[in-house]
Write an enzyme that holds these catalytic residues in place. Structure first.
Site, PDB file in Angstrom:
ATOM      1  N   TYR A 128       0.871  -1.398   0.186  1.00  0.00           N
ATOM      2  CA  TYR A 128      -0.181  -0.058  -0.038  1.00  0.00           C
ATOM      3  C   TYR A 128       1.055   0.739  -0.217  1.00  0.00           C
ATOM      4  O   TYR A 128       0.556   2.606  -0.566  1.00  0.00           O
ATOM      5  CB  TYR A 128      -1.083   0.606   1.089  1.00  0.00           C
ATOM      6  CG  TYR A 128      -2.127  -1.192   0.525  1.00  0.00           C
ATOM      7  CD1 TYR A 128      -2.939  -0.583   0.171  1.00  0.00           C
ATOM      8  CD2 TYR A 128      -1.993  -2.288   1.236  1.00  0.00           C
ATOM      9  CE1 TYR A 128      -3.526  -1.555  -0.576  1.00  0.00           C
ATOM     10  CE2 TYR A 128      -2.992  -3.571   1.148  1.00  0.00           C
ATOM     11  CZ  TYR A 128      -4.129  -2.859   0.182  1.00  0.00           C
ATOM     12  OH  TYR A 128      -4.580  -3.955  -0.227  1.00  0.00           O
ATOM     13  N   ALA A 158     -14.021   6.059 -20.078  1.00  0.00           N
ATOM     14  CA  ALA A 158     -15.055   6.343 -19.841  1.00  0.00           C
ATOM     15  C   ALA A 158     -14.434   8.363 -19.546  1.00  0.00           C
ATOM     16  O   ALA A 158     -15.434   8.981 -20.158  1.00  0.00           O
ATOM     17  CB  ALA A 158     -14.247   6.652 -18.741  1.00  0.00           C
ATOM     18  N   GLY A 198     -17.394   2.268 -14.782  1.00  0.00           N
ATOM     19  CA  GLY A 198     -15.948   1.553 -14.829  1.00  0.00           C
ATOM     20  C   GLY A 198     -16.118   0.658 -13.644  1.00  0.00           C
ATOM     21  O   GLY A 198     -14.806   0.637 -12.946  1.00  0.00           O
ATOM     22  N   GLN A 205     -15.478   2.393  -5.355  1.00  0.00           N
ATOM     23  CA  GLN A 205     -14.989   1.665  -5.145  1.00  0.00           C
ATOM     24  C   GLN A 205     -13.214   1.766  -5.080  1.00  0.00           C
ATOM     25  O   GLN A 205     -12.710   1.284  -4.823  1.00  0.00           O
ATOM     26  CB  GLN A 205     -15.412   0.748  -5.990  1.00  0.00           C
ATOM     27  CG  GLN A 205     -17.019  -0.106  -6.003  1.00  0.00           C
ATOM     28  CD  GLN A 205     -17.049  -1.162  -6.727  1.00  0.00           C
ATOM     29  OE1 GLN A 205     -16.839  -0.764  -8.135  1.00  0.00           O
ATOM     30  NE2 GLN A 205     -16.681  -2.249  -6.236  1.00  0.00           N
ATOM     31  N   ASN A 206     -13.435   2.878  -5.516  1.00  0.00           N
ATOM     32  CA  ASN A 206     -11.597   3.341  -5.468  1.00  0.00           C
ATOM     33  C   ASN A 206     -11.076   3.735  -4.876  1.00  0.00           C
ATOM     34  O   ASN A 206     -11.329   4.344  -3.451  1.00  0.00           O
ATOM     35  CB  ASN A 206     -11.400   4.443  -6.565  1.00  0.00           C
ATOM     36  CG  ASN A 206     -12.018   3.614  -8.292  1.00  0.00           C
ATOM     37  OD1 ASN A 206     -11.655   2.536  -8.144  1.00  0.00           O
ATOM     38  ND2 ASN A 206     -12.289   4.834  -9.150  1.00  0.00           N
ATOM     39  N   ASP A 211      -8.213   5.624  -4.174  1.00  0.00           N
ATOM     40  CA  ASP A 211      -7.301   7.246  -4.932  1.00  0.00           C
ATOM     41  C   ASP A 211      -8.802   7.718  -5.089  1.00  0.00           C
ATOM     42  O   ASP A 211      -9.189   8.437  -4.087  1.00  0.00           O
ATOM     43  CB  ASP A 211      -6.903   6.638  -6.686  1.00  0.00           C
ATOM     44  CG  ASP A 211      -8.213   6.401  -7.787  1.00  0.00           C
ATOM     45  OD1 ASP A 211      -8.730   7.811  -7.301  1.00  0.00           O
ATOM     46  OD2 ASP A 211      -8.571   6.216  -8.214  1.00  0.00           O
ATOM     47  N   CYS A 252      -4.957   6.922  20.084  1.00  0.00           N
ATOM     48  CA  CYS A 252      -4.500   5.659  21.964  1.00  0.00           C
ATOM     49  C   CYS A 252      -3.547   4.941  21.721  1.00  0.00           C
ATOM     50  O   CYS A 252      -3.430   4.277  23.509  1.00  0.00           O
ATOM     51  CB  CYS A 252      -6.046   4.334  21.656  1.00  0.00           C
ATOM     52  SG  CYS A 252      -5.064   3.101  20.237  1.00  0.00           S
ATOM     53  N   CYS A 276      -6.337   3.126  12.963  1.00  0.00           N
ATOM     54  CA  CYS A 276      -5.422   2.430  13.976  1.00  0.00           C
ATOM     55  C   CYS A 276      -6.825   1.070  14.465  1.00  0.00           C
ATOM     56  O   CYS A 276      -7.579   1.194  15.173  1.00  0.00           O
ATOM     57  CB  CYS A 276      -6.078   3.348  15.533  1.00  0.00           C
ATOM     58  SG  CYS A 276      -5.509   2.088  16.585  1.00  0.00           S
ATOM     59  N   HIS A 329     -14.561   1.763   0.166  1.00  0.00           N
ATOM     60  CA  HIS A 329     -13.950   0.296   0.405  1.00  0.00           C
ATOM     61  C   HIS A 329     -12.105   1.393   0.730  1.00  0.00           C
ATOM     62  O   HIS A 329     -11.505   0.865   1.027  1.00  0.00           O
ATOM     63  CB  HIS A 329     -13.031  -0.204  -1.028  1.00  0.00           C
ATOM     64  CG  HIS A 329     -14.141  -0.780  -1.635  1.00  0.00           C
ATOM     65  ND1 HIS A 329     -14.577  -1.644  -3.134  1.00  0.00           N
ATOM     66  CD2 HIS A 329     -15.516  -1.883  -0.953  1.00  0.00           C
ATOM     67  CE1 HIS A 329     -15.222  -2.170  -3.223  1.00  0.00           C
ATOM     68  NE2 HIS A 329     -15.810  -2.196  -2.066  1.00  0.00           N
TER      69      HIS A 329
END
Length: 233
Positions: free
Chosen positions: A56, A219, A175, A91-92, A94, A139, A117, A109
C-alpha cells in the site's frame, strides 16, 4: 423520463484506468504478482504486515504520478451544477474524484491517503510510508494500518449508501466490473426502489443485463458525453 432530482453514481477502477492507475483485474492489473490473500485480507496483515504495508505504500506513492481525467472532471462539473441530491459512491481508494473537484464522495472501500487504528478505530489523513507498528496518535496503540477495506471486511457506510439508493431517481454505474459485491447489487437495489439505471463502461459488465440502458466506450468519452446531455437546457 423526467429530469431526475436524486442521483447516485457508482464508480470503479475503470474510471481511473485512463489516468494510469492499474485496474483491479486482468493482465497487468493491480494484483499481478500478488495473490489477493497475500496483500488484501486481515489474515495477510497478521501474517506478513511488512508485505501488506509495503504494497500500500507503493500504491500511495503512485498517486503522485497520476492526475484526474476527463471523466472525473465531468462528474465534478455535474455535481457543481446539480440542484438535487447527489452522491458519488466509489469503490476506488485513490483521490482523483476529490482532486477533480468532487465533494460529495463516499469511499466504500477506504482511502489510500488515510490510516486506520486497528485498536480504537481512529482514522487520520496519511501521506508517505506507513510502517508496521506505527503508534496511533489517539490511543497510542502500535496498530495503525492502511485504511483499506480488506476482503472479508464490511464496506464503509452501507446504511448511508442504501438510504441514498432508496431515494434515487437515477443510478449510474461507471467503470465497474459488476462482479464485486455488495456494489454489484446496487443496480438491482436501486431498480427495486424505482430508480432508472444506466451503465457507462468500457465493455459490458457482469451485471449489464440488470440495467435499463448501457453505453460502452472509454470513460473519458462516454462520461463527459452523458454529463453534457444531463446539463443541456
Amino acid at each position: 423520463m423526467a429530469q431526475p432530482r436524486s442521483l447516485v453514481i457508482l464508480t470503479g477502477a475503470g474510471i481511473s484506468a485512463e489516468s494510469g492507475l492499474a485496474t483491479f483485474r486482468g493482465p497487468g492489473g493491480l494484483w499481478e504478482g500478488h495473490r489477493v490473500e497475500d496483500v488484501c485480507t486481515p489474515g495477510a496483515l497478521a501474517r506478513d504486515p511488512a508485505l501488506v504495508h509495503r504494497f500500500y505504500d507503493l500504491r500511495r506513492a503512485a498517486l503522485a504520478g497520476v492526475a484526474p481525467n476527463d471523466a472525473h472532471a465531468a462528474l465534478a462539473r455535474l455535481e457543481r451544477a446539480w440542484a438535487g441530491d447527489f452522491l458519488i459512491v466509489t469503490q476506488n481508494v485513490d483521490d482523483l474524484h476529490e482532486r477533480a473537484g468532487s465533494r460529495r464522495v463516499l469511499h466504500m472501500h477506504g482511502e489510500l491517503l488515510s490510516a486506520l487504528c486497528a485498536a480504537c478505530g481512529h482514522r487520520l489523513t496519511w501521506q508517505g510510508s506507513l510502517a508496521p507498528g506505527t503508534a496511533c496518535p489517539s490511543c497510542g496503540s502500535p496498530r495503525l494500518r492502511p485504511d483499506i477495506v480488506f476482503f472479508g471486511e464490511m464496506p464503509y457506510a452501507m446504511e448511508r449508501i442504501e438510504a441514498a439508493l432508496s431515494r434515487a431517481d437515477l443510478f449510474v454505474s461507471i467503470g465497474t466490473s459488476g462482479a464485486v459485491y455488495p456494489a454489484a447489487g446496487f443496480v438491482r437495489m436501486a431498480g427495486a426502489f424505482g430508480a432508472a439505471t444506466l451503465e457507462l463502461n468500457l465493455e459490458p459488465s457482469a451485471g449489464s443485463d440488470w440495467f435499463d440502458a448501457c453505453r460502452h466506450g472509454p470513460a473519458s468519452v462516454v462520461v463527459p458525453d452523458w454529463v453534457n446531455e444531463m446539463l443541456a437546457p
